[in-house]
Design an enzyme around this catalytic site. Structure first.
Site, PDB file in Angstrom:
ATOM      1  N   LYS A  10       0.830  -1.212   0.000  1.00 11.39           N
ATOM      2  CA  LYS A  10       0.000   0.000   0.000  1.00 11.39           C
ATOM      3  C   LYS A  10       0.857   1.252   0.000  1.00 11.39           C
ATOM      4  O   LYS A  10       2.017   1.253   0.438  1.00 11.39           O
ATOM      5  CB  LYS A  10      -0.964   0.031   1.192  1.00 11.39           C
ATOM      6  CG  LYS A  10      -0.326   0.025   2.588  1.00 11.39           C
ATOM      7  CD  LYS A  10       0.078   1.380   3.117  1.00 11.39           C
ATOM      8  CE  LYS A  10       0.714   1.291   4.499  1.00 11.39           C
ATOM      9  NZ  LYS A  10       1.552   2.423   4.871  1.00 11.39           N
ATOM     10  N   ASP A 141      -2.864  -1.948   9.366  1.00 11.26           N
ATOM     11  CA  ASP A 141      -2.963  -1.924   7.900  1.00 11.26           C
ATOM     12  C   ASP A 141      -3.500  -3.229   7.322  1.00 11.26           C
ATOM     13  O   ASP A 141      -3.664  -3.338   6.100  1.00 11.26           O
ATOM     14  CB  ASP A 141      -1.569  -1.714   7.279  1.00 11.26           C
ATOM     15  CG  ASP A 141      -0.954  -0.383   7.646  1.00 11.26           C
ATOM     16  OD1 ASP A 141      -1.704   0.574   7.882  1.00 11.26           O
ATOM     17  OD2 ASP A 141       0.292  -0.317   7.676  1.00 11.26           O
TER      18      ASP A 141
HETATM   19  O1  C5P Z   1      -0.846  -1.603  14.047  1.00 12.16           O
HETATM   20  P1  C5P Z   1       0.586  -1.839  13.717  1.00 12.16           P
HETATM   21  O2  C5P Z   1       1.121  -3.106  14.282  1.00 12.16           O
HETATM   22  O3  C5P Z   1       0.902  -1.688  12.260  1.00 12.16           O
HETATM   23  O4  C5P Z   1       1.378  -0.657  14.417  1.00 12.16           O
HETATM   24  C1  C5P Z   1       2.774  -0.682  14.600  1.00 12.16           C
HETATM   25  C2  C5P Z   1       3.175   0.455  15.530  1.00 12.16           C
HETATM   26  O5  C5P Z   1       2.976   1.713  14.856  1.00 12.16           O
HETATM   27  C3  C5P Z   1       2.346   0.561  16.791  1.00 12.16           C
HETATM   28  O6  C5P Z   1       2.876  -0.239  17.814  1.00 12.16           O
HETATM   29  C4  C5P Z   1       2.445   2.033  17.125  1.00 12.16           C
HETATM   30  O7  C5P Z   1       3.674   2.333  17.732  1.00 12.16           O
HETATM   31  C5  C5P Z   1       2.472   2.686  15.762  1.00 12.16           C
HETATM   32  N1  C5P Z   1       1.125   3.116  15.302  1.00 12.16           N
HETATM   33  C6  C5P Z   1       0.514   4.201  15.906  1.00 12.16           C
HETATM   34  N2  C5P Z   1      -0.722   4.616  15.491  1.00 12.16           N
HETATM   35  C7  C5P Z   1      -1.341   3.983  14.461  1.00 12.16           C
HETATM   36  C8  C5P Z   1      -0.735   2.877  13.820  1.00 12.16           C
HETATM   37  C9  C5P Z   1       0.502   2.470  14.271  1.00 12.16           C
HETATM   38  O8  C5P Z   1       1.064   4.799  16.826  1.00 12.16           O
HETATM   39  N3  C5P Z   1      -2.538   4.410  14.057  1.00 12.16           N
END
Ligand code: C5P
Length: 302
Positions: A10, A141
């Protein structure tokens, strides 16, 4: 029986970020687009669980964890648990093309593909709503990698809604050997914006550009709130963006939390010319791609 499912990388055309929530995640208003750089995940019947990864020569296989931390394994466990199963049985393999830790959601694509492949292999017939919900637990994502196309993302990115998009947009993605940590980029965003509003900025102008299919308007409205944080952590990226724009790309920006830089172009030929300029400058991994493309879907079953 083997099911191979393809899931796309993406790009965030708009990544509006608000002040962190109580759970530490940031509220997002994002417009995702799935592009034609894809990973394939294959699942076959097996008495136990195994996972292997095949990478092209420009991806370091060491960067992809194969143990319990792998998101494909977590996807398998979560899908099984949803159906009251305590063990996971499959021979899993990932054929990677999406840059690792590049800001293009390669791990999320693998998780989405794994959910679809295992749902078929294990004959679970999980509803779409349940698959999206499980995907959201795996990562912000992952639901988007299931639906693909162009979509609006809210919540922490996991609540997705398709956006009509009849155009074909041509992109160049310039990848980097050393990835970036998404949490580190978000942390630096917080340092840069201690007074950030809880409401992320809207994408209305960009959505209008997509609705009318105007590439110049889209270029003018591309927006990434994490870009400055990524530049601060990796100053070389600002030069990459400037170079691509100097070579004729309409607009360059950081993809997600970086370090991949993406460039919007007026045509496929323009995209190829920009990519050639990067290659001649010595950038080894430069991809020409287009979007939107489909989300996770079965490509072979045999
Ligand atoms: O959800 P995902 O595992 O992709 O997120 C990885 C990290 O990115 C999270 O632990 C967080 O630190 C950060 N993040 C965030 N806010 C979001 C998505 C991700 O702070 N909306």
């Amino acid at each position: 029986m083997t099911y191979t499912v393809r899931a796309p990388a993406k790009i965030n055309l708009h990544l509006g970020v608000g002040a962190p929530r109580e759970d530490g995640f940031h509220p997002l208003l994002t417009v995702y687009q799935a592009v034609g750089v894809c990973d394939d995940v294959s699942m076959s019947r097996s008495a136990g669980w195994s996972l292997r990864v095949d990478v092209p020569d420009w991806i370091d296989p060491e960067l992809v964890p194969l143990d319990g931390d792998n998101i494909v394994h977590r996807a398998a466990l979560l899908l099984a648990a949803h159906h009251g199963l305590t063990e996971v049985h499959a021979e899993a393999s990932i054929a990677k093309q999406i840059p690792v830790a590049g800001g293009m959601a390669g791990g999320s694509a693998d998780a989405a593909a794994a959910l679809v492949a295992l749902d078929r292999l294990w004959e679970l017939e999980t509803s779409d709503d349940d698959l999206l919900q499980i995907a959201g637990v795996l990562g912000s994502d992952v639901p988007f990698a299931l639906i693909g196309g162009t979509a609006l993302g809210t919540g922490r990115g996991e609540l997705v809604e398709p956006v009509a998009d009849d155009a074909t947009w041509w992109w160049v993605a310039v990848c980097h050997d050393v990835g970036m940590s998404t949490p580190a980029v978000y942390r630096h965003f917080d340092e840069l914006h201690p007074d950030a509003s809880p409401e992320p900025p809207s994408a209305d102008d960009l959505l209008e550009a997509i609705a009318v299919g105007d590439v110049h308007a889209l270029a003018a409205t591309l927006h990434n709130d994490l870009q400055q944080a990524a530049f601060d952590l990796r100053p070389d990226l600002a030069e990459v963006i400037a170079f691509g724009e100097g070579e004729g790309a309409l607009r360059g920006m950081i993809s997600g939390s970086g370090p991949t830089c993406v460039f919007l172009n007026e045509s496929a030929d323009d995209a190829r010319a920009v990519a050639s300029a990067f290659s001649e400058k010595g950038h080894e991994t430069v991809l020409v791609t287009h979007g939107p493309v489909a989300g996770a879907h079965v490509v072979t079953y045999a």
